[in-house]
Design a protein around this motif. Sequence first.
Motif, PDB file in Angstrom:
ATOM      1  N   LEU A   1      -1.454  15.758 -37.399  1.00  0.00           N
ATOM      2  CA  LEU A   1      -2.629  14.970 -37.773  1.00  0.00           C
ATOM      3  C   LEU A   1      -3.877  15.375 -36.997  1.00  0.00           C
ATOM      4  O   LEU A   1      -4.996  15.098 -37.451  1.00  0.00           O
ATOM      5  CB  LEU A   1      -2.347  13.479 -37.558  1.00  0.00           C
ATOM      6  CG  LEU A   1      -1.273  12.855 -38.469  1.00  0.00           C
ATOM      7  CD1 LEU A   1      -1.094  11.389 -38.132  1.00  0.00           C
ATOM      8  CD2 LEU A   1      -1.660  13.016 -39.938  1.00  0.00           C
ATOM      9  N   THR A   2      -3.712  15.992 -35.827  1.00  0.00           N
ATOM     10  CA  THR A   2      -4.886  16.366 -35.018  1.00  0.00           C
ATOM     11  C   THR A   2      -5.234  17.843 -35.145  1.00  0.00           C
ATOM     12  O   THR A   2      -6.376  18.202 -35.427  1.00  0.00           O
ATOM     13  CB  THR A   2      -4.623  16.018 -33.544  1.00  0.00           C
ATOM     14  OG1 THR A   2      -3.397  16.631 -33.110  1.00  0.00           O
ATOM     15  CG2 THR A   2      -4.530  14.526 -33.358  1.00  0.00           C
ATOM     16  N   ILE A   3      -4.229  18.720 -34.954  1.00  0.00           N
ATOM     17  CA  ILE A   3      -4.489  20.157 -35.018  1.00  0.00           C
ATOM     18  C   ILE A   3      -4.608  20.627 -36.465  1.00  0.00           C
ATOM     19  O   ILE A   3      -5.431  21.505 -36.792  1.00  0.00           O
ATOM     20  CB  ILE A   3      -3.370  20.937 -34.293  1.00  0.00           C
ATOM     21  CG1 ILE A   3      -3.310  20.508 -32.825  1.00  0.00           C
ATOM     22  CG2 ILE A   3      -3.590  22.431 -34.399  1.00  0.00           C
ATOM     23  CD1 ILE A   3      -4.542  20.834 -32.045  1.00  0.00           C
ATOM     24  N   GLY A   4      -3.796  20.053 -37.368  1.00  0.00           N
ATOM     25  CA  GLY A   4      -3.790  20.489 -38.770  1.00  0.00           C
ATOM     26  C   GLY A   4      -5.168  20.495 -39.416  1.00  0.00           C
ATOM     27  O   GLY A   4      -5.588  21.505 -39.990  1.00  0.00           O
ATOM     28  N   PRO A   5      -5.915  19.366 -39.349  1.00  0.00           N
ATOM     29  CA  PRO A   5      -7.258  19.361 -39.968  1.00  0.00           C
ATOM     30  C   PRO A   5      -8.197  20.396 -39.372  1.00  0.00           C
ATOM     31  O   PRO A   5      -9.023  20.978 -40.086  1.00  0.00           O
ATOM     32  CB  PRO A   5      -7.748  17.933 -39.689  1.00  0.00           C
ATOM     33  CG  PRO A   5      -6.507  17.119 -39.558  1.00  0.00           C
ATOM     34  CD  PRO A   5      -5.522  18.028 -38.897  1.00  0.00           C
ATOM     35  N   VAL A   6      -8.084  20.633 -38.057  1.00  0.00           N
ATOM     36  CA  VAL A   6      -8.956  21.628 -37.420  1.00  0.00           C
ATOM     37  C   VAL A   6      -8.652  23.021 -37.967  1.00  0.00           C
ATOM     38  O   VAL A   6      -9.564  23.801 -38.293  1.00  0.00           O
ATOM     39  CB  VAL A   6      -8.770  21.586 -35.886  1.00  0.00           C
ATOM     40  CG1 VAL A   6      -9.580  22.703 -35.230  1.00  0.00           C
ATOM     41  CG2 VAL A   6      -9.185  20.238 -35.338  1.00  0.00           C
ATOM     42  N   LEU A   7      -7.356  23.347 -38.075  1.00  0.00           N
ATOM     43  CA  LEU A   7      -6.978  24.654 -38.596  1.00  0.00           C
ATOM     44  C   LEU A   7      -7.401  24.803 -40.056  1.00  0.00           C
ATOM     45  O   LEU A   7      -7.842  25.885 -40.474  1.00  0.00           O
ATOM     46  CB  LEU A   7      -5.461  24.846 -38.465  1.00  0.00           C
ATOM     47  CG  LEU A   7      -4.895  24.823 -37.030  1.00  0.00           C
ATOM     48  CD1 LEU A   7      -3.390  24.989 -37.059  1.00  0.00           C
ATOM     49  CD2 LEU A   7      -5.542  25.925 -36.190  1.00  0.00           C
ATOM     50  N   GLN A   8      -7.263  23.722 -40.829  1.00  0.00           N
ATOM     51  CA  GLN A   8      -7.664  23.776 -42.234  1.00  0.00           C
ATOM     52  C   GLN A   8      -9.165  23.965 -42.372  1.00  0.00           C
ATOM     53  O   GLN A   8      -9.638  24.718 -43.230  1.00  0.00           O
ATOM     54  CB  GLN A   8      -7.225  22.491 -42.948  1.00  0.00           C
ATOM     55  CG  GLN A   8      -7.470  22.488 -44.444  1.00  0.00           C
ATOM     56  CD  GLN A   8      -6.715  23.588 -45.162  1.00  0.00           C
ATOM     57  OE1 GLN A   8      -5.570  23.875 -44.836  1.00  0.00           O
ATOM     58  NE2 GLN A   8      -7.378  24.241 -46.119  1.00  0.00           N
TER      59      GLN A   8
ATOM     60  N   VAL B   1     -13.801  27.452 -43.695  1.00  0.00           N
ATOM     61  CA  VAL B   1     -15.023  28.170 -43.324  1.00  0.00           C
ATOM     62  C   VAL B   1     -14.881  29.660 -43.619  1.00  0.00           C
ATOM     63  O   VAL B   1     -15.800  30.305 -44.157  1.00  0.00           O
ATOM     64  CB  VAL B   1     -15.349  27.930 -41.831  1.00  0.00           C
ATOM     65  CG1 VAL B   1     -16.464  28.851 -41.370  1.00  0.00           C
ATOM     66  CG2 VAL B   1     -15.729  26.476 -41.600  1.00  0.00           C
ATOM     67  N   LEU B   2     -13.715  30.212 -43.269  1.00  0.00           N
ATOM     68  CA  LEU B   2     -13.483  31.632 -43.508  1.00  0.00           C
ATOM     69  C   LEU B   2     -13.471  31.943 -45.002  1.00  0.00           C
ATOM     70  O   LEU B   2     -14.045  32.950 -45.447  1.00  0.00           O
ATOM     71  CB  LEU B   2     -12.156  32.046 -42.862  1.00  0.00           C
ATOM     72  CG  LEU B   2     -11.799  33.532 -42.946  1.00  0.00           C
ATOM     73  CD1 LEU B   2     -12.883  34.374 -42.301  1.00  0.00           C
ATOM     74  CD2 LEU B   2     -10.449  33.789 -42.277  1.00  0.00           C
ATOM     75  N   MET B   3     -12.830  31.085 -45.796  1.00  0.00           N
ATOM     76  CA  MET B   3     -12.794  31.291 -47.244  1.00  0.00           C
ATOM     77  C   MET B   3     -14.197  31.220 -47.831  1.00  0.00           C
ATOM     78  O   MET B   3     -14.551  31.976 -48.748  1.00  0.00           O
ATOM     79  CB  MET B   3     -11.906  30.233 -47.895  1.00  0.00           C
ATOM     80  CG  MET B   3     -10.424  30.375 -47.568  1.00  0.00           C
ATOM     81  SD  MET B   3      -9.694  31.878 -48.249  1.00  0.00           S
ATOM     82  CE  MET B   3      -9.691  31.485 -49.989  1.00  0.00           C
ATOM     83  N   ASN B   4     -15.022  30.344 -47.301  1.00  0.00           N
ATOM     84  CA  ASN B   4     -16.394  30.239 -47.795  1.00  0.00           C
ATOM     85  C   ASN B   4     -17.183  31.500 -47.474  1.00  0.00           C
ATOM     86  O   ASN B   4     -18.002  31.970 -48.284  1.00  0.00           O
ATOM     87  CB  ASN B   4     -17.061  29.014 -47.173  1.00  0.00           C
ATOM     88  CG  ASN B   4     -18.406  28.713 -47.797  1.00  0.00           C
ATOM     89  OD1 ASN B   4     -18.533  28.594 -49.018  1.00  0.00           O
ATOM     90  ND2 ASN B   4     -19.424  28.587 -46.947  1.00  0.00           N
TER      91      ASN B   4
ATOM     92  N   THR C   1      -6.201  37.307 -42.423  1.00  0.00           N
ATOM     93  CA  THR C   1      -4.843  37.511 -41.923  1.00  0.00           C
ATOM     94  C   THR C   1      -4.748  37.158 -40.444  1.00  0.00           C
ATOM     95  O   THR C   1      -3.805  36.502 -39.992  1.00  0.00           O
ATOM     96  CB  THR C   1      -4.403  38.964 -42.141  1.00  0.00           C
ATOM     97  OG1 THR C   1      -4.518  39.285 -43.531  1.00  0.00           O
ATOM     98  CG2 THR C   1      -2.975  39.171 -41.686  1.00  0.00           C
ATOM     99  N   ALA C   2      -5.774  37.611 -39.700  1.00  0.00           N
ATOM    100  CA  ALA C   2      -5.788  37.320 -38.265  1.00  0.00           C
ATOM    101  C   ALA C   2      -5.926  35.829 -38.011  1.00  0.00           C
ATOM    102  O   ALA C   2      -5.291  35.267 -37.108  1.00  0.00           O
ATOM    103  CB  ALA C   2      -6.935  38.078 -37.590  1.00  0.00           C
ATOM    104  N   GLU C   3      -6.755  35.170 -38.840  1.00  0.00           N
ATOM    105  CA  GLU C   3      -6.946  33.733 -38.680  1.00  0.00           C
ATOM    106  C   GLU C   3      -5.664  32.966 -38.981  1.00  0.00           C
ATOM    107  O   GLU C   3      -5.307  32.019 -38.285  1.00  0.00           O
ATOM    108  CB  GLU C   3      -8.075  33.253 -39.607  1.00  0.00           C
ATOM    109  CG  GLU C   3      -8.373  31.763 -39.506  1.00  0.00           C
ATOM    110  CD  GLU C   3      -8.937  31.366 -38.170  1.00  0.00           C
ATOM    111  OE1 GLU C   3      -8.816  30.172 -37.815  1.00  0.00           O
ATOM    112  OE2 GLU C   3      -9.487  32.231 -37.464  1.00  0.00           O
TER     113      GLU C   3
END
Length: 526
Positions: A172-179, A184-187, A317-319
Amino acid sequence: MYKLVVVGGKLRGQEFVLKSGENVLGRDPGCDIHFPVEGVSKKHMGVTVADDVIYVNDLGSANGTFLNGRIVKKASIKSGDKIGLPNSILQLVYVQEKKVVVKKKVAVQREREESLDELLSGGTPPDNLVGKIFWLFKYKFMPLLHGINQEYEWRILLAIMTAAFALVTITLTIGPVLQDSKNVLMNEIRIRGTHYADEISRTNTKALEQKALERVDTSFLDGAGQDGVESYELIDLDGRVLRPISRLNEYTNDTVSIQIKEWFSNPKNKNIKDARILPLEGGKIGIGKQIFVYDPKTGTQEPVGIIAIRFAPTTLTAEASKSTRLYLESVVTSLLVGILFFGVVYYLTLRPIEELRIQIEEGLRGRRRSVESKLLFEEMNPVRNAINTGLQRIRELQRDESDISADDLESDDAYVNTLLEFMRGAQGPVIVLNSAKNLVRINTPAEDVCGIRQSMSEGMNILDITKERGFAATLIELCDNSANNSGLSQEGNYELQGKPYNIYVNSLMGKDGFAKGFYIAFVLDN
């Protein structure tokens, strides 16, 4: 009139009026006094009332009958004597009818003995929202965990809950940050694909205006592999390949190009100028965008082709690898902290239980009179009080006057006199009782509050001088709890004269370890 009052055990507070002649007590429903307590025989004892003489005789019971701590077969008894039965203590009380006059009304407090089912179900939920939420959590959600606890040991359940807590917290804490980082990268990749399509439009303006797509220059994409472009296709609206030049005029068979073409072929998507992104296997993505030119005949921008690009960006890939590593590191760290937390909670909870077990064993062997602890665990206090009461009852049942030395036999008088000295300086309502819970002194404020008169009640048991059994039972319970906890002060509450009072009881302990007097103070709860 004589009666037997249960002052200890499961039926504490109940009274049985004795008729003239023999009164048979036992577990058999046909007995004069039905006494359904485990350990009591079907016909355990008889109590014979003959004028002012009372006899008790054992009827061949399995566990015996005790009178003031000594086992007896037949003996005379008087008011105030205590009869010990398995798991129960009864006291003979002589009641002078119409002797007690209560001039002030004492509010009634309903006594209710909670059954185990009522304790587990929680009864009626409270009306307020906060109370109802806690009620639902305790009596609706927690029973699910109690059910699991019936199948698995508590330590295993605690370990499972600790691990689940760590995983849920990390997710619940790390997941949203990673998403968010991935979004941002996809954008950024979307912007890059849009930039390539815009670059084709900008550098090939004339060819696009003349719809001569075969003259379009896309050579800048051929050398863009280092930027993550794995392959690309420029197709017209019919699906013919225009670039790369090596596949000129072929119809596309690339899945990315086909999906993007079909999506833009939908009438509702025909004039969309934003890029279309497709997630692909292996961490790759597909980007497609329509190429528009100005049509002077209609005065609008018209689509003339589609650019479809396969991206295999090393940054994505690195991300993804970095995100996976970060998540696993967080999980491992949380589990290590969870293991430490489990150990702290488990042994912090286990210590009072182990201490209690050892003290109970010492109490049963006669090496300890009460169980106590320096650890602050308020929820364990009712358990300790119940155990101390049980140990006290065992001592009373097992005690034999022949085993008591002269030095051990102490009178209440010196201790009661000390309590009376304390009472002289009291400002509020105070009652002093002796070891048998008979009234020694009650001051004027306490007379007004309790409706008891010194002149009419001196020397009588507290059960006999109050009409309210609930009030008497409350005082007796507080006295017993104080006596069983080495004289520690006990607090309770009761409504008297329509006003709530806090009741404080202290017992003065003798050298023999038994309470010799009780000091009861009443404080108005404002």
